[in-house]
Design an enzyme around this catalytic site. Sequence first.
Site, PDB file in Angstrom:
ATOM      1  N   HIS A   1       0.826  -1.208   0.000  1.00  0.00           N
ATOM      2  CA  HIS A   1       0.000   0.000   0.000  1.00  0.00           C
ATOM      3  C   HIS A   1       0.863   1.262   0.000  1.00  0.00           C
ATOM      4  O   HIS A   1       2.055   1.223   0.309  1.00  0.00           O
ATOM      5  CB  HIS A   1      -0.912   0.030   1.234  1.00  0.00           C
ATOM      6  CG  HIS A   1      -2.121  -0.860   1.100  1.00  0.00           C
ATOM      7  ND1 HIS A   1      -2.081  -2.205   1.397  1.00  0.00           N
ATOM      8  CD2 HIS A   1      -3.389  -0.599   0.699  1.00  0.00           C
ATOM      9  CE1 HIS A   1      -3.280  -2.738   1.184  1.00  0.00           C
ATOM     10  NE2 HIS A   1      -4.091  -1.784   0.762  1.00  0.00           N
TER      11      HIS A   1
ATOM     12  N   LYS B   1      -1.110   4.848   4.679  1.00  0.00           N
ATOM     13  CA  LYS B   1      -2.018   3.898   5.349  1.00  0.00           C
ATOM     14  C   LYS B   1      -1.570   3.684   6.790  1.00  0.00           C
ATOM     15  O   LYS B   1      -0.393   3.456   7.056  1.00  0.00           O
ATOM     16  CB  LYS B   1      -2.022   2.567   4.577  1.00  0.00           C
ATOM     17  CG  LYS B   1      -3.017   1.564   5.120  1.00  0.00           C
ATOM     18  CD  LYS B   1      -3.206   0.401   4.162  1.00  0.00           C
ATOM     19  CE  LYS B   1      -4.142  -0.649   4.733  1.00  0.00           C
ATOM     20  NZ  LYS B   1      -5.478  -0.115   5.017  1.00  0.00           N
TER      21      LYS B   1
END
Length: 246
Positions: A133, A137
């Site tokens: 990601h 995040k």
Amino acid sequence: MAGLRVAVIGAEGRMGRTVCDAVEKADDLELVARLDVGDDIGDLAGAADVGVDFTVPDAAEANVHALLDAGMHAVVGTTGWHDDALQRVRDRLADTPLGVVVAPNFALSAVLAMRFAAQAARWFDSVEVVELHHPEKVDAPSGTAIHTARAIAAARREADVPPGPDATTSGLDGARGASVDGVPVHAVRLRGLVAHEEILLGNPGELLTIRTDSFDRSSFMPGVLLAVRRVVHRRGLTLGLDALLD
Ligand code: NAP
């Protein structure tokens, strides 16, 4: 042709704006309201068929109850639901003809990857999950990776498959990832990435890789629209997009 009337809650947010655009582009749906903080869901009574909630975890449960009070079905993408809150929604739905879909991931590729991984898991000696990601995040591993690992673990348990081979007796903390029900899950955070997941399944002499990539929020829209169209035909609580794919 008059279509299903849809109201979006959290319409000023990143997901909410994208849902409004997608609903407006769909021939069989009509966007009738954009609500955000301070707007009263009760005003929607009789004016909309389905409410789509992409807000914040603290607001989502109350919003769903308000939508049901207004006689509407609900599709919820807001994450952070716990079992007690889901049970309250289930109880509330017991004596109504209404339906609610709560799905933590509306990306078809992610949901299908999870399903295929669970299907394949029993046939391989080793299975590991790698999720990748963007570096903003805040949680690791991702909720989707945890769900994937749990589904893999359940499938392997059911088929009596032993744990994957691993001779590691010493190593740095975290080098083998987090263990989710015995399945190693590795989290990569890298500038330039959005949301990606790989499930690696290994046997002697062969490797199966199942990979899913979400490049932007449009990846969630086919799943959201599918849920909007299906929720009006389903009573009670439906958890996860997976349940709508058959
Ligand atoms: P966001 O940009 O922060 O949008 C949330 C919006 O909801 C904001 O406009 C916010 O207003 C508004 N809001 C907050 N409380 C509200 C209330 N009580 N009533 C009405 N509106 C309210 O967040 P996002 O990126 O769109 O994400 C929204 C949610 O969807 C998050 O929980 C996220 O994890 C989840 N998500 C789910 C999926 C999926 O596939 N299921 C995919 C992506 C994201 P203010 O800014 O004024 O507070």
